[in-house]
Enzyme design. Sequence first.
Site, short mmCIF file in Angstrom:
data_model
loop_
_atom_site.label_atom_id
_atom_site.label_comp_id
_atom_site.label_asym_id
_atom_site.label_seq_id
_atom_site.Cartn_x
_atom_site.Cartn_y
_atom_site.Cartn_z
N TRP A 137 1.85 1.75 -3.43
CA TRP A 137 0.76 2.36 -4.21
C TRP A 137 0.83 3.88 -4.09
O TRP A 137 0.62 4.61 -5.05
CB TRP A 137 -0.62 1.89 -3.71
CG TRP A 137 -1.15 0.71 -4.45
CD1 TRP A 137 -1.18 -0.59 -4.01
CD2 TRP A 137 -1.72 0.70 -5.78
NE1 TRP A 137 -1.74 -1.39 -4.98
CE2 TRP A 137 -2.08 -0.63 -6.07
CE3 TRP A 137 -1.96 1.67 -6.75
CZ2 TRP A 137 -2.67 -1.01 -7.27
CZ3 TRP A 137 -2.55 1.30 -7.95
CH2 TRP A 137 -2.89 -0.03 -8.21
N TRP A 197 -9.53 8.36 -7.27
CA TRP A 197 -10.75 8.72 -8.02
C TRP A 197 -10.69 8.19 -9.44
O TRP A 197 -11.66 7.67 -9.96
CB TRP A 197 -10.97 10.24 -8.01
CG TRP A 197 -11.73 10.61 -6.77
CD1 TRP A 197 -11.23 11.09 -5.60
CD2 TRP A 197 -13.15 10.46 -6.57
NE1 TRP A 197 -12.23 11.24 -4.68
CE2 TRP A 197 -13.42 10.87 -5.24
CE3 TRP A 197 -14.20 10.02 -7.36
CZ2 TRP A 197 -14.72 10.86 -4.72
CZ3 TRP A 197 -15.50 10.00 -6.83
CH2 TRP A 197 -15.73 10.42 -5.52
N TRP A 238 -16.02 12.28 -11.98
CA TRP A 238 -15.12 11.98 -10.85
C TRP A 238 -14.44 13.23 -10.32
O TRP A 238 -14.08 13.32 -9.14
CB TRP A 238 -14.08 10.93 -11.25
CG TRP A 238 -13.21 11.32 -12.42
CD1 TRP A 238 -13.45 11.08 -13.74
CD2 TRP A 238 -11.97 12.06 -12.38
NE1 TRP A 238 -12.44 11.61 -14.52
CE2 TRP A 238 -11.51 12.21 -13.72
CE3 TRP A 238 -11.19 12.59 -11.36
CZ2 TRP A 238 -10.33 12.88 -14.04
CZ3 TRP A 238 -10.01 13.25 -11.68
CH2 TRP A 238 -9.59 13.40 -13.00
N TRP A 262 -21.01 12.82 -18.71
CA TRP A 262 -21.57 12.69 -17.35
C TRP A 262 -22.92 13.40 -17.28
O TRP A 262 -23.11 14.43 -17.93
CB TRP A 262 -20.62 13.33 -16.33
CG TRP A 262 -19.23 12.77 -16.35
CD1 TRP A 262 -18.13 13.34 -16.93
CD2 TRP A 262 -18.79 11.54 -15.78
NE1 TRP A 262 -17.03 12.53 -16.74
CE2 TRP A 262 -17.40 11.42 -16.04
CE3 TRP A 262 -19.43 10.52 -15.07
CZ2 TRP A 262 -16.66 10.33 -15.62
CZ3 TRP A 262 -18.68 9.43 -14.65
CH2 TRP A 262 -17.31 9.34 -14.93
N ASN A 270 -10.69 3.31 3.58
CA ASN A 270 -10.36 3.11 2.16
C ASN A 270 -11.42 2.32 1.40
O ASN A 270 -11.80 2.68 0.29
CB ASN A 270 -9.00 2.42 2.04
CG ASN A 270 -8.62 2.19 0.58
OD1 ASN A 270 -8.51 3.12 -0.20
ND2 ASN A 270 -8.49 0.93 0.20
N GLU A 313 0.85 -1.21 0.00
CA GLU A 313 0.00 0.00 0.00
C GLU A 313 0.87 1.25 0.00
O GLU A 313 0.55 2.25 -0.65
CB GLU A 313 -0.93 0.02 1.21
CG GLU A 313 -2.04 -1.01 1.15
CD GLU A 313 -2.88 -0.94 -0.11
OE1 GLU A 313 -3.15 0.16 -0.61
OE2 GLU A 313 -3.27 -2.01 -0.61
#
Length: 487
Positions: free
Chosen positions: A302, A406, A383, A330, A365, A299
């Site tokens: 990441w 996102w 987003w 959208w 998360n 993580e």
Amino acid sequence: MSQKFGIHWFRRDLRVIGNTALKHNWKANNGKVVGVFCFDKDFLSRKDFSHNRFQFFINTLIELKKEMQELGSDLLFLDVGPELAFKDLLTKLKKSDFLPSIITVSRDYEPFSRKRDAKISELFKSFDIEVNTFRDHLLIEPHELFRGKVDLGYKVFTPFSRKWLDIFMSDKIQKRILDQKNSLARINSKKKIFDLNWKEIDSSLGSDTLIEYSNKNLKNVTIEIPQGGLRTALKKLDKFKELINSYSDKRDFPSINGTSKMSMFLKNGSITVPQIIAYLDLDFYEKKDKSGTAVYFSELIWREFYYHVLYRWPEVEHEAFMKKYIDLKWENNNDYFQKWKDGMTGFPIVDAGMRELKETGWMHNRVRMIVASFLTKDLLIDWKWGEKYFMETLLDGDLAPNNGGWQWAASTGCDAQPYFRIFNPWSQSKKFDLEGEYIKKFVPELKDVPSKELHKPILGHASYPEPMVEHSVQREKALKMYKFDVL
Ligand SMILES: Cc1cc2nc3c(=O)[nH]c(=O)nc-3n(C[C@H](O)[C@H](O)[C@H](O)COP(=O)(O)OP(=O)(O)OC[C@H]3O[C@@H](n4cnc5c(N)ncnc54)[C@H](O)[C@@H]3O)c2cc1C
């Protein structure tokens, strides 16, 4: 008065221990180093500014100033933006023939900061002052990771993490971890290591700028602000040490306190990735290793991956990484957006997450993934709207991982989940909050609803709304929207 001294310009490296740039300055100037922090009006007027996060930042600065003073130095606050502030300060110091020999900074990778740093280094040059920059919150910097040619960045996490771990094993990086370990061992030392403060340089310098900012900002703070600083972060890590072995089993369940809560400290540099690695003794892991320590380590990688992406492709700050999704159609219904922000969608797991965010400035998360998927694929809202709202509300709001998270959820990003994989909020809720403990904590009007009823539409409740949309219908609309843009 003329003696050799240095200035360390703090930005998002708000700590003394393990601050490589500050240490370099300290060594080069025999402890004669003072700190500067500049409030930047351009930054503070950003559209996604958060008063809550800023207060956490201010509290961390208050701790830092105290620590610098205890150690024999000081921290000066300037409030006209770095360019003008340094110009005025250096002009004043030049008049008294007391310019610093060096200015040190920790490198920052966000587009805004890179532009600022490029501009201001010209100013330092014009005063003939050497600027030394150092890595800080990332262990491996974005430019050190490339596929074959130096200008080719990584678009996929797995090969990125393999290369990252290769570099991690190098002597240079291992030495860096060891240095961090050694410096953390000195965390409680109160020995005066610095030998200069601003008053000795110029008694007219120094003001109550920090307190003024704090008093003004406090009026807009809406949540309880946690304590900041490295010591607080380490206390949390001490608790997390007991949980890390079960991290992989528990990290997805929002009712369990199973994660480290390091993100808000990482954001302002109260702690860094190398320090966490050193403190928890994290070590190389094989891809198939799913132990708690290996998953936790991945993580952190990441986080570095999303910094890499932002550095290599700074345009992701404003648009989809995948060009074919830049102009998705959208629906962007304002009324839907408001219900999502208020935690009144009629989907208990989504509402619990959105209320946790509003009440505490943090969100688990797994729930971030659920609410982001819901906003984009159930409500068909861009987003970027959700990303901005997160930045306005999260204490850990951090451009790179927020944008990455996102774009991952919206399937527009680098190594994102494919557009046809759409979270079902009901099954996510059942899987990760079966007993409804998390839901009932943040949506108290549902406390008497039997747990198994929380994972399907709740009809006819006196104070809780019915689902604002039907998931299966919205799912089809989303698939059409993405497919249309792919063709
Ligand atoms: C839509 C969305 C928005 C997000 N916005 C942010 C943000 O603004 N700031 C932020 O720091 N993180 C963000 N994340 C990532 C992640 O949710 C948080 O880092 C994590 O919840 C922080 O809690 P923790 O420190 O207890 O994490 P832990 O589970 O203890 O993980 C340790 C550290 O690893 C890093 N990390 C963990 N998960 C991720 C991840 N998915 N992506 C990147 N890094 C990760 C974080 O630095 C974290 O502090 C976002 C994720 C999503 C899906």
